[in-house]
Design a protein around this motif. Structure first.
Motif, PDB file in Angstrom:
ATOM      1  N   PHE A   1       0.457  -6.108  -5.965  1.00  0.00           N
ATOM      2  CA  PHE A   1      -0.461  -7.162  -6.399  1.00  0.00           C
ATOM      3  C   PHE A   1      -0.294  -7.520  -7.876  1.00  0.00           C
ATOM      4  N   MET A   2       0.371  -6.648  -8.637  1.00  0.00           N
ATOM      5  CA  MET A   2       0.616  -6.919 -10.053  1.00  0.00           C
ATOM      6  C   MET A   2       2.007  -7.525 -10.259  1.00  0.00           C
ATOM      7  N   GLN A   3       2.681  -7.862  -9.161  1.00  0.00           N
ATOM      8  CA  GLN A   3       3.997  -8.498  -9.168  1.00  0.00           C
ATOM      9  C   GLN A   3       5.118  -7.560  -9.612  1.00  0.00           C
ATOM     10  N   GLY A   4       4.960  -6.271  -9.361  1.00  0.00           N
ATOM     11  CA  GLY A   4       6.018  -5.304  -9.632  1.00  0.00           C
ATOM     12  C   GLY A   4       6.797  -5.011  -8.368  1.00  0.00           C
ATOM     13  N   ASP A   5       8.102  -4.871  -8.484  1.00  0.00           N
ATOM     14  CA  ASP A   5       8.945  -4.561  -7.327  1.00  0.00           C
ATOM     15  C   ASP A   5       8.627  -3.169  -6.782  1.00  0.00           C
ATOM     16  N   PHE A   6       8.566  -3.060  -5.450  1.00  0.00           N
ATOM     17  CA  PHE A   6       8.377  -1.765  -4.806  1.00  0.00           C
ATOM     18  C   PHE A   6       9.734  -1.114  -4.543  1.00  0.00           C
ATOM     19  N   HIS A   7       9.806   0.203  -4.768  1.00  0.00           N
ATOM     20  CA  HIS A   7      10.957   1.031  -4.433  1.00  0.00           C
ATOM     21  C   HIS A   7      10.440   2.090  -3.460  1.00  0.00           C
ATOM     22  N   TYR A   8      11.243   2.443  -2.460  1.00  0.00           N
ATOM     23  CA  TYR A   8      10.781   3.305  -1.371  1.00  0.00           C
ATOM     24  C   TYR A   8      11.211   4.759  -1.550  1.00  0.00           C
ATOM     25  N   TYR A   9      10.252   5.668  -1.317  1.00  0.00           N
ATOM     26  CA  TYR A   9      10.444   7.107  -1.450  1.00  0.00           C
ATOM     27  C   TYR A   9       9.765   7.817  -0.278  1.00  0.00           C
ATOM     28  N   VAL A  10       9.983   9.128  -0.185  1.00  0.00           N
ATOM     29  CA  VAL A  10       9.321   9.956   0.823  1.00  0.00           C
ATOM     30  C   VAL A  10       8.731  11.172   0.127  1.00  0.00           C
ATOM     31  N   ASN A  11       7.453  11.446   0.398  1.00  0.00           N
ATOM     32  CA  ASN A  11       6.815  12.669  -0.075  1.00  0.00           C
ATOM     33  C   ASN A  11       7.357  13.798   0.788  1.00  0.00           C
ATOM     34  N   ILE A  12       8.027  14.760   0.177  1.00  0.00           N
ATOM     35  CA  ILE A  12       8.701  15.818   0.921  1.00  0.00           C
ATOM     36  C   ILE A  12       7.705  16.712   1.656  1.00  0.00           C
ATOM     37  N   GLU A  13       6.586  17.037   1.040  1.00  0.00           N
ATOM     38  CA  GLU A  13       5.602  17.928   1.655  1.00  0.00           C
ATOM     39  C   GLU A  13       4.949  17.312   2.889  1.00  0.00           C
ATOM     40  N   SER A  14       4.533  16.059   2.783  1.00  0.00           N
ATOM     41  CA  SER A  14       3.810  15.419   3.887  1.00  0.00           C
ATOM     42  C   SER A  14       4.710  14.612   4.806  1.00  0.00           C
ATOM     43  N   GLY A  15       5.913  14.273   4.344  1.00  0.00           N
ATOM     44  CA  GLY A  15       6.813  13.437   5.128  1.00  0.00           C
ATOM     45  C   GLY A  15       6.426  11.975   5.141  1.00  0.00           C
ATOM     46  N   VAL A  16       5.465  11.599   4.315  1.00  0.00           N
ATOM     47  CA  VAL A  16       4.973  10.218   4.273  1.00  0.00           C
ATOM     48  C   VAL A  16       5.935   9.351   3.467  1.00  0.00           C
TER      49      VAL A  16
END
Length: 161
Positions: free
Chosen positions: A107-122
């Motif tokens: 919503f602030m017009q910043g690009d999203f980069h994708y990651y994974v939380n290792i503990e939760s797998g999210v």
């Protein structure tokens, strides 16, 4: 060679690497990031080194959009001082080694980069403005990695080959 000569050579190597195919680019970035760590006496690049060493090349979600932005960012490296260049190199790594596209912004017009939380797998996305979705992913514990190509449900034509 003095420090500025080493820094200039590092910038040249990054520029050359970004013009190569995916396999060669990733291969070139391993010694580049090692040399940058030594030159700047920092561990800022260790996360990125770990990601490109740990994952198979086919799984690194390099996008055409990310590569184009990284190439644009190289122009800033030429003028950067020894502190800002480290941030710029880190941003180039994020552009190149994480999934993101030009249509996915916070919503602030910043690009999203994708990651994974290792503990939760999210799987989560984090913008350069600090916005995390979903918020319960909590990447602040430092226990995360890049989201792999096989974990993303996106159009194949976005990826750089």
């Amino acid at each position: 060679m003095n420090f500025s000569s080493h820094q200039k050579k590092l910038v040249e190597l990054i520029e050359i690497a970004l013009k190569k195919g995916k396999i060669e680019l990733i291969s070139d970035f391993k010694p580049i990031l090692n040399d940058a760590s030594k030159l700047f006496k920092t561990d800022k690049f260790q996360f990125w080194l770990q990601q490109i060493r740990q994952h198979q090349v086919e799984e690194i979600p390099m996008t055409n959009y990310g590569l184009d932005l990284a190439k644009q960012q190289v122009r800033n490296l030429v003028l950067a001082d020894r502190n800002s260049i480290q941030t710029d190199i880190t941003y180039i790594c994020e552009c190149v080694f994480t999934y993101f596209n030009d249509n996915d912004m916070c919503f602030m017009q910043g690009d999203f980069h994708y990651y994974v939380n290792i503990e939760s797998g999210v799987l989560f996305k984090e913008s350069n403005m600090g916005v995390v979705e979903p918020s319960e992913a909590n990447p602040e514990n430092g226990n995360y990695r890049i989201a792999l190509k096989s974990e993303l449900k996106v159009n194949e034509n976005e990826f750089y080959v």
